[in-house]
Write a protein that holds these residues in place. Sequence first.
Motif, PDB file in Angstrom:
ATOM      1  N   GLY A  97       0.838  -1.210   0.000  1.00  0.00           N
ATOM      2  CA  GLY A  97       0.000   0.000   0.000  1.00  0.00           C
ATOM      3  C   GLY A  97       0.869   1.254   0.000  1.00  0.00           C
ATOM      4  O   GLY A  97       0.604   2.210  -0.739  1.00  0.00           O
ATOM      5  N   LEU A  98       1.911   1.261   0.817  1.00  0.00           N
ATOM      6  CA  LEU A  98       2.807   2.421   0.852  1.00  0.00           C
ATOM      7  C   LEU A  98       3.567   2.570  -0.473  1.00  0.00           C
ATOM      8  O   LEU A  98       3.803   3.693  -0.939  1.00  0.00           O
ATOM      9  CB  LEU A  98       3.783   2.294   2.027  1.00  0.00           C
ATOM     10  CG  LEU A  98       3.168   2.452   3.428  1.00  0.00           C
ATOM     11  CD1 LEU A  98       4.221   2.158   4.492  1.00  0.00           C
ATOM     12  CD2 LEU A  98       2.599   3.848   3.610  1.00  0.00           C
ATOM     13  N   GLN A  99       3.940   1.449  -1.059  1.00  0.00           N
ATOM     14  CA  GLN A  99       4.640   1.490  -2.343  1.00  0.00           C
ATOM     15  C   GLN A  99       3.724   2.091  -3.416  1.00  0.00           C
ATOM     16  O   GLN A  99       4.163   2.914  -4.225  1.00  0.00           O
ATOM     17  CB  GLN A  99       5.070   0.065  -2.757  1.00  0.00           C
ATOM     18  CG  GLN A  99       5.988   0.033  -3.963  1.00  0.00           C
ATOM     19  CD  GLN A  99       7.331   0.681  -3.679  1.00  0.00           C
ATOM     20  OE1 GLN A  99       7.880   0.569  -2.604  1.00  0.00           O
ATOM     21  NE2 GLN A  99       7.849   1.399  -4.650  1.00  0.00           N
ATOM     22  N   GLN A 100       2.464   1.724  -3.414  1.00  0.00           N
ATOM     23  CA  GLN A 100       1.507   2.280  -4.374  1.00  0.00           C
ATOM     24  C   GLN A 100       1.320   3.770  -4.128  1.00  0.00           C
ATOM     25  O   GLN A 100       1.212   4.575  -5.063  1.00  0.00           O
ATOM     26  CB  GLN A 100       0.161   1.546  -4.286  1.00  0.00           C
ATOM     27  CG  GLN A 100       0.198   0.141  -4.847  1.00  0.00           C
ATOM     28  CD  GLN A 100      -1.113  -0.606  -4.597  1.00  0.00           C
ATOM     29  OE1 GLN A 100      -2.023  -0.083  -3.958  1.00  0.00           O
ATOM     30  NE2 GLN A 100      -1.179  -1.828  -5.095  1.00  0.00           N
ATOM     31  N   GLU A 101       1.303   4.144  -2.852  1.00  0.00           N
ATOM     32  CA  GLU A 101       1.159   5.546  -2.500  1.00  0.00           C
ATOM     33  C   GLU A 101       2.369   6.351  -2.987  1.00  0.00           C
ATOM     34  O   GLU A 101       2.232   7.461  -3.514  1.00  0.00           O
ATOM     35  CB  GLU A 101       1.024   5.662  -0.974  1.00  0.00           C
ATOM     36  CG  GLU A 101       0.278   6.893  -0.505  1.00  0.00           C
ATOM     37  CD  GLU A 101       0.074   6.877   0.998  1.00  0.00           C
ATOM     38  OE1 GLU A 101       0.515   7.852   1.625  1.00  0.00           O
ATOM     39  OE2 GLU A 101      -0.491   5.906   1.526  1.00  0.00           O
ATOM     40  N   VAL A 102       3.579   5.774  -2.788  1.00  0.00           N
ATOM     41  CA  VAL A 102       4.801   6.433  -3.251  1.00  0.00           C
ATOM     42  C   VAL A 102       4.757   6.593  -4.772  1.00  0.00           C
ATOM     43  O   VAL A 102       5.088   7.659  -5.315  1.00  0.00           O
ATOM     44  CB  VAL A 102       6.052   5.635  -2.812  1.00  0.00           C
ATOM     45  CG1 VAL A 102       7.307   6.112  -3.534  1.00  0.00           C
ATOM     46  CG2 VAL A 102       6.251   5.731  -1.317  1.00  0.00           C
ATOM     47  N   THR A 103       4.322   5.531  -5.461  1.00  0.00           N
ATOM     48  CA  THR A 103       4.238   5.588  -6.919  1.00  0.00           C
ATOM     49  C   THR A 103       3.241   6.671  -7.349  1.00  0.00           C
ATOM     50  O   THR A 103       3.519   7.448  -8.278  1.00  0.00           O
ATOM     51  CB  THR A 103       3.820   4.215  -7.484  1.00  0.00           C
ATOM     52  OG1 THR A 103       4.692   3.211  -7.000  1.00  0.00           O
ATOM     53  CG2 THR A 103       3.830   4.203  -8.997  1.00  0.00           C
ATOM     54  N   LEU A 133       2.363   9.333  -5.639  1.00  0.00           N
ATOM     55  CA  LEU A 133       2.911  10.637  -5.323  1.00  0.00           C
ATOM     56  C   LEU A 133       4.014  11.039  -6.302  1.00  0.00           C
ATOM     57  O   LEU A 133       4.142  12.220  -6.664  1.00  0.00           O
ATOM     58  CB  LEU A 133       3.464  10.656  -3.887  1.00  0.00           C
ATOM     59  CG  LEU A 133       2.428  10.636  -2.769  1.00  0.00           C
ATOM     60  CD1 LEU A 133       3.105  10.503  -1.415  1.00  0.00           C
ATOM     61  CD2 LEU A 133       1.575  11.898  -2.812  1.00  0.00           C
ATOM     62  N   GLU A 134       4.787  10.076  -6.754  1.00  0.00           N
ATOM     63  CA  GLU A 134       5.819  10.365  -7.761  1.00  0.00           C
ATOM     64  C   GLU A 134       5.184  10.847  -9.066  1.00  0.00           C
ATOM     65  O   GLU A 134       5.695  11.748  -9.723  1.00  0.00           O
ATOM     66  CB  GLU A 134       6.677   9.113  -8.040  1.00  0.00           C
ATOM     67  CG  GLU A 134       7.694   8.841  -6.927  1.00  0.00           C
ATOM     68  CD  GLU A 134       8.530   7.581  -7.181  1.00  0.00           C
ATOM     69  OE1 GLU A 134       8.182   6.773  -8.074  1.00  0.00           O
ATOM     70  OE2 GLU A 134       9.507   7.394  -6.470  1.00  0.00           O
ATOM     71  N   LYS A 135       4.053  10.204  -9.404  1.00  0.00           N
ATOM     72  CA  LYS A 135       3.349  10.622 -10.633  1.00  0.00           C
ATOM     73  C   LYS A 135       2.810  12.050 -10.479  1.00  0.00           C
ATOM     74  O   LYS A 135       2.831  12.841 -11.400  1.00  0.00           O
ATOM     75  CB  LYS A 135       2.201   9.654 -10.944  1.00  0.00           C
ATOM     76  CG  LYS A 135       2.670   8.356 -11.528  1.00  0.00           C
ATOM     77  CD  LYS A 135       1.498   7.491 -11.874  1.00  0.00           C
ATOM     78  CE  LYS A 135       1.937   6.141 -12.381  1.00  0.00           C
ATOM     79  NZ  LYS A 135       0.855   5.261 -12.690  1.00  0.00           N
ATOM     80  N   VAL A 136       2.305  12.358  -9.283  1.00  0.00           N
ATOM     81  CA  VAL A 136       1.771  13.691  -9.029  1.00  0.00           C
ATOM     82  C   VAL A 136       2.891  14.724  -9.132  1.00  0.00           C
ATOM     83  O   VAL A 136       2.717  15.815  -9.649  1.00  0.00           O
ATOM     84  CB  VAL A 136       1.083  13.734  -7.646  1.00  0.00           C
ATOM     85  CG1 VAL A 136       0.761  15.169  -7.230  1.00  0.00           C
ATOM     86  CG2 VAL A 136      -0.169  12.887  -7.635  1.00  0.00           C
ATOM     87  N   LEU A 137       4.084  14.372  -8.609  1.00  0.00           N
ATOM     88  CA  LEU A 137       5.196  15.279  -8.620  1.00  0.00           C
ATOM     89  C   LEU A 137       5.730  15.514 -10.028  1.00  0.00           C
ATOM     90  O   LEU A 137       6.241  16.576 -10.331  1.00  0.00           O
ATOM     91  CB  LEU A 137       6.331  14.766  -7.726  1.00  0.00           C
ATOM     92  CG  LEU A 137       6.122  14.908  -6.220  1.00  0.00           C
ATOM     93  CD1 LEU A 137       7.259  14.253  -5.465  1.00  0.00           C
ATOM     94  CD2 LEU A 137       6.015  16.375  -5.831  1.00  0.00           C
ATOM     95  N   GLN A 138       5.577  14.578 -10.876  1.00  0.00           N
ATOM     96  CA  GLN A 138       6.091  14.723 -12.229  1.00  0.00           C
ATOM     97  C   GLN A 138       5.124  15.494 -13.030  1.00  0.00           C
ATOM     98  O   GLN A 138       4.933  16.254 -13.696  1.00  0.00           O
ATOM     99  CB  GLN A 138       6.322  13.378 -12.897  1.00  0.00           C
ATOM    100  CG  GLN A 138       7.466  12.652 -12.298  1.00  0.00           C
ATOM    101  CD  GLN A 138       7.631  11.277 -12.927  1.00  0.00           C
ATOM    102  OE1 GLN A 138       6.838  10.856 -13.736  1.00  0.00           O
ATOM    103  NE2 GLN A 138       8.660  10.607 -12.526  1.00  0.00           N
TER     104      GLN A 138
END
Length: 149
Positions: free
Chosen positions: A136-142, A144-149
């Motif tokens: 779940g945290l890994q999906q959240e990180v992914t 958030l990375e997409k949001v940041l890009q």
Amino acid sequence: SSKIRNVEVQSADGVAVLEDCIGFSLAKTISKVEERLKKGVLPDCQDDDIFPRVGNEMGAEAQIRFLKANLRVMQEDLANIVFECKKKDDENQNLGTRLKDTEEENSRLQRTISLQQSQIEKYKMLSQEANKKTEGLQQEVTALEKVLQ
């Protein structure tokens, strides 16, 4: 299990004497046999193989000596058998004690195994929960990375 009575074996005048035998007196038995032989009354079982063939030609004194010697040998055999039985009884008691100890150890180890298996199940569940949380945290990180890009 049958218990063997405590029989003391002593030696008296070269003859093994068993003490603590209920209602048995070696001296009485020998004197009865001697009295019968003196009266000329022979035992009922003359065809018995106790005497060798020449035994019928032996005198009463020789027969008594022969019987006493035979009795001595039989008493020594009995003493040896009693000794062996006592040894086997002791060995059986020791083995019984060892068996009981082994069964107690086995029971203790079974309880330990059961406890450890329950701990293994607990840690498996915790591991699965941690893996789900990690996913779940890994999906959240992914995300958030997409949001940041």
